[in-house]
Design an enzyme around this catalytic site. Structure first.
Site, PDB file in Angstrom:
ATOM      1  N   LYS A   1       0.817  -1.222   0.000  1.00 48.98           N
ATOM      2  CA  LYS A   1       0.000   0.000   0.000  1.00 48.98           C
ATOM      3  C   LYS A   1       0.850   1.271   0.000  1.00 48.98           C
ATOM      4  CE  LYS A   1      -4.161  -1.794   2.241  1.00 48.98           C
ATOM      5  NZ  LYS A   1      -5.143  -1.606   3.319  1.00 48.98           N
TER       6      LYS A   1
ATOM      7  N   GLY B   1      -0.102   1.256  12.227  1.00 49.80           N
ATOM      8  CA  GLY B   1       0.240   0.877  10.861  1.00 49.80           C
ATOM      9  C   GLY B   1      -0.705   1.531   9.857  1.00 49.80           C
TER      10      GLY B   1
ATOM     11  N   ASP C   1      -9.940   3.108   2.216  1.00 51.76           N
ATOM     12  CA  ASP C   1     -10.115   2.649   3.607  1.00 51.76           C
ATOM     13  C   ASP C   1     -10.616   3.803   4.476  1.00 51.76           C
ATOM     14  OD1 ASP C   1      -9.277   0.037   3.192  1.00 51.76           O
ATOM     15  OD2 ASP C   1      -7.201   0.424   3.750  1.00 51.76           O
TER      16      ASP C   1
HETATM   17  P1  NAP Z   1       0.210  -3.033   9.554  1.00 54.87           P
HETATM   18  O1  NAP Z   1       0.478  -1.854   8.702  1.00 54.87           O
HETATM   19  O2  NAP Z   1       1.143  -4.193   9.572  1.00 54.87           O
HETATM   20  O3  NAP Z   1       0.056  -2.465  11.071  1.00 54.87           O
HETATM   21  C1  NAP Z   1      -0.212  -3.326  12.151  1.00 54.87           C
HETATM   22  C2  NAP Z   1      -0.077  -2.550  13.456  1.00 54.87           C
HETATM   23  O4  NAP Z   1      -0.405  -3.442  14.510  1.00 54.87           O
HETATM   24  C3  NAP Z   1       1.341  -2.043  13.752  1.00 54.87           C
HETATM   25  O5  NAP Z   1       1.258  -0.782  14.386  1.00 54.87           O
HETATM   26  C4  NAP Z   1       1.876  -3.097  14.705  1.00 54.87           C
HETATM   27  O6  NAP Z   1       2.884  -2.629  15.560  1.00 54.87           O
HETATM   28  C5  NAP Z   1       0.636  -3.396  15.501  1.00 54.87           C
HETATM   29  N1  NAP Z   1       0.706  -4.675  16.182  1.00 54.87           N
HETATM   30  C6  NAP Z   1       0.941  -5.897  15.653  1.00 54.87           C
HETATM   31  N2  NAP Z   1       0.939  -6.824  16.624  1.00 54.87           N
HETATM   32  C7  NAP Z   1       0.723  -6.179  17.798  1.00 54.87           C
HETATM   33  C8  NAP Z   1       0.627  -6.604  19.145  1.00 54.87           C
HETATM   34  N3  NAP Z   1       0.750  -7.888  19.495  1.00 54.87           N
HETATM   35  N4  NAP Z   1       0.377  -5.654  20.088  1.00 54.87           N
HETATM   36  C9  NAP Z   1       0.260  -4.355  19.756  1.00 54.87           C
HETATM   37  N5  NAP Z   1       0.353  -3.889  18.486  1.00 54.87           N
HETATM   38  C10 NAP Z   1       0.570  -4.810  17.519  1.00 54.87           C
HETATM   39  O7  NAP Z   1      -1.217  -3.665   9.209  1.00 54.87           O
HETATM   40  P2  NAP Z   1      -2.517  -2.869   8.704  1.00 54.87           P
HETATM   41  O8  NAP Z   1      -2.552  -2.854   7.237  1.00 54.87           O
HETATM   42  O9  NAP Z   1      -2.590  -1.607   9.454  1.00 54.87           O
HETATM   43  O10 NAP Z   1      -3.687  -3.873   9.175  1.00 54.87           O
HETATM   44  C11 NAP Z   1      -4.040  -4.008  10.538  1.00 54.87           C
HETATM   45  C12 NAP Z   1      -5.307  -4.852  10.651  1.00 54.87           C
HETATM   46  O11 NAP Z   1      -6.398  -4.165  10.044  1.00 54.87           O
HETATM   47  C13 NAP Z   1      -5.223  -6.210   9.956  1.00 54.87           C
HETATM   48  O12 NAP Z   1      -5.891  -7.160  10.737  1.00 54.87           O
HETATM   49  C14 NAP Z   1      -5.969  -5.981   8.656  1.00 54.87           C
HETATM   50  O13 NAP Z   1      -6.534  -7.163   8.131  1.00 54.87           O
HETATM   51  C15 NAP Z   1      -7.051  -5.024   9.121  1.00 54.87           C
HETATM   52  N6  NAP Z   1      -7.614  -4.205   8.022  1.00 54.87           N
HETATM   53  C16 NAP Z   1      -8.942  -4.303   7.768  1.00 54.87           C
HETATM   54  C17 NAP Z   1      -9.516  -3.529   6.782  1.00 54.87           C
HETATM   55  C18 NAP Z   1     -10.991  -3.647   6.514  1.00 54.87           C
HETATM   56  O14 NAP Z   1     -11.455  -3.176   5.461  1.00 54.87           O
HETATM   57  N7  NAP Z   1     -11.768  -4.199   7.435  1.00 54.87           N
HETATM   58  C19 NAP Z   1      -8.730  -2.649   6.025  1.00 54.87           C
HETATM   59  C20 NAP Z   1      -7.361  -2.561   6.308  1.00 54.87           C
HETATM   60  C21 NAP Z   1      -6.804  -3.356   7.317  1.00 54.87           C
HETATM   61  P3  NAP Z   1       4.431  -2.656  15.094  1.00 54.87           P
HETATM   62  O15 NAP Z   1       4.557  -1.619  14.023  1.00 54.87           O
HETATM   63  O16 NAP Z   1       5.166  -2.363  16.341  1.00 54.87           O
HETATM   64  O17 NAP Z   1       4.673  -4.055  14.569  1.00 54.87           O
END
Ligand code: NAP
Length: 287
Positions: free
Chosen positions: A64, A128, A101
């Site tokens: 992205k 993230g 989003d």
């Molecule tokens: P990303 O860019 O990888 O960001 C994930 C975030 O979660 C990071 O800040 C990470 O911290 C944090 N994290 C991971 N494990 C953690 C833990 N155990 N404790 C605390 N923080 C933790 O991923 P993303 O694209 O933002 O996606 C995040 C979630 O949203 C996913 O489940 C995705 O499927 C969902 N999502 C859903 C939609 C929808 O349309 N419903 C759209 C987009 C995303 P670090 O940076 O320190 O690793």
């Protein structure tokens, strides 16, 4: 015409199920395909978007942000968020990038109907890409308070700095709370917020980690709307715990559908058949 989902991996995605059904339902001649793209092939796949039969693409993890450099123009909020999830190959040959989003989340909360973002206190877990989109939607809708609870506070500070041009309203409090067990800042924000959003993958099907909750369950309170951006499983451990304390809950499916509907409308110029898309997504999740 062809539209593709560019990500790595993409085989688990349910987007083809509801996007193809939407194209077919409105009689729009397009095929929605999975374009699994390892990082080293991103430039080549991006170049193919300029072929005449290409209408555009959705972009998912991990591309992205990286995809930004391959488009000719970026919509305003997507530029601030620093990530795109939709590309339109316009008739003039230019590639335009969007982040649907942001509107997907705002619409999911709006249609839920009970807790509008305006004037409320929002706490987001994670910093993230999804957290950035949710924060942009929250600021645009005029929240009273925004707290980013993140285990990497420096990344959350960057998020707030990048979104500052969205015009944080006078009186809006936007701040970062380091997320760790025993953090009183994060605990206070989570306990007192009106809308709590899990924007981490903790609780997702197949996610491996130490815990199935991103913070201690005791921090949940009955007065919050608890949103998990995860849609598989539909009832995550966080949503189960939130229900158990009497909080209202919302999973990530409405956001997924509305971000998809916004992408569909940009590709086709036609209203998206949202209810059909929701039905097809639910069917795909049950398989
Ligand atoms: P990303 O860019 O990888 O960001 C994930 C975030 O979660 C990071 O800040 C990470 O911290 C944090 N994290 C991971 N494990 C953690 C833990 N155990 N404790 C605390 N923080 C933790 O991923 P993303 O694209 O933002 O996606 C995040 C979630 O949203 C996913 O489940 C995705 O499927 C969902 N999502 C859903 C939609 C929808 O349309 N419903 C759209 C987009 C995303 P670090 O940076 O320190 O690793």
């Amino acid at each position: 015409m062809r539209v593709g989902l560019i990500g790595y991996p993409v085989s688990h995605s349910i987007s083809p199920a509801f996007q193809q059904a939407a194209f077919d339902a409105v009689g729009f001649d397009a095929r929605y395909e999975l374009w699994e793209t390892p990082p080293e092939r991103l430039a080549e796949v991006a170049a193919r978007l300029r072929q005449p039969e290409c209408l555009g693409a959705n972009i998912t993890i991990p591309h992205k942000q990286a995809m930004l450099r391959f488009v000719d123009e970026v919509d305003g909020s997507a530029a601030l968020v620093g990530a795109i999830n939709t590309i339109v190959h316009r008739q003039d040959g230019r590639l335009a990038g969007y982040n649907t989003d942001v509107e997907g989340f705002a619409r999911a909360i709006r249609e839920d109907g009970k807790t509008p973002l305006k004037d409320t206190r929002v706490a987001i877990i994670g910093s993230g890409g999804a957290a950035r989109a949710v924060a942009a939607a929250s600021l645009t809708e005029g929240v009273a308070e925004l707290v980013i609870c993140a285990r990497r506070p420096e990344q959350a500070e960057r998020l707030l700095d990048d979104l500052a041009p969205l015009g944080i309203r006078p009186g809006t409090r936007a701040r970062v709370a380091p997320l760790y067990e025993g953090s009183s800042l994060a605990e206070d924000a989570i306990r007192s917020c009106d809308v709590l959003v899990n924007a981490t993958p903790v609780g997702m099907a197949n996610h491996s980690g130490d815990s199935d909750l991103p913070f201690p369950a005791e921090w949940l309170s009955s007065g919050s709307l608890v949103c998990d951006l995860i849609y598989n499983p539909p009832m995550t451990p966080l949503l189960q715990r939130a229900r158990a304390v009497g909080a209202r809950t919302l999973n990530g499916l409405p956001m997924l559908i509305y971000q998809g509907a916004a992408a569909f409308e940009r590709w086709t110029g036609r209203p998206a058949p949202v209810e059909l898309m929701r039905r097809k997504a639910l069917e795909a999740l049950r398989v």
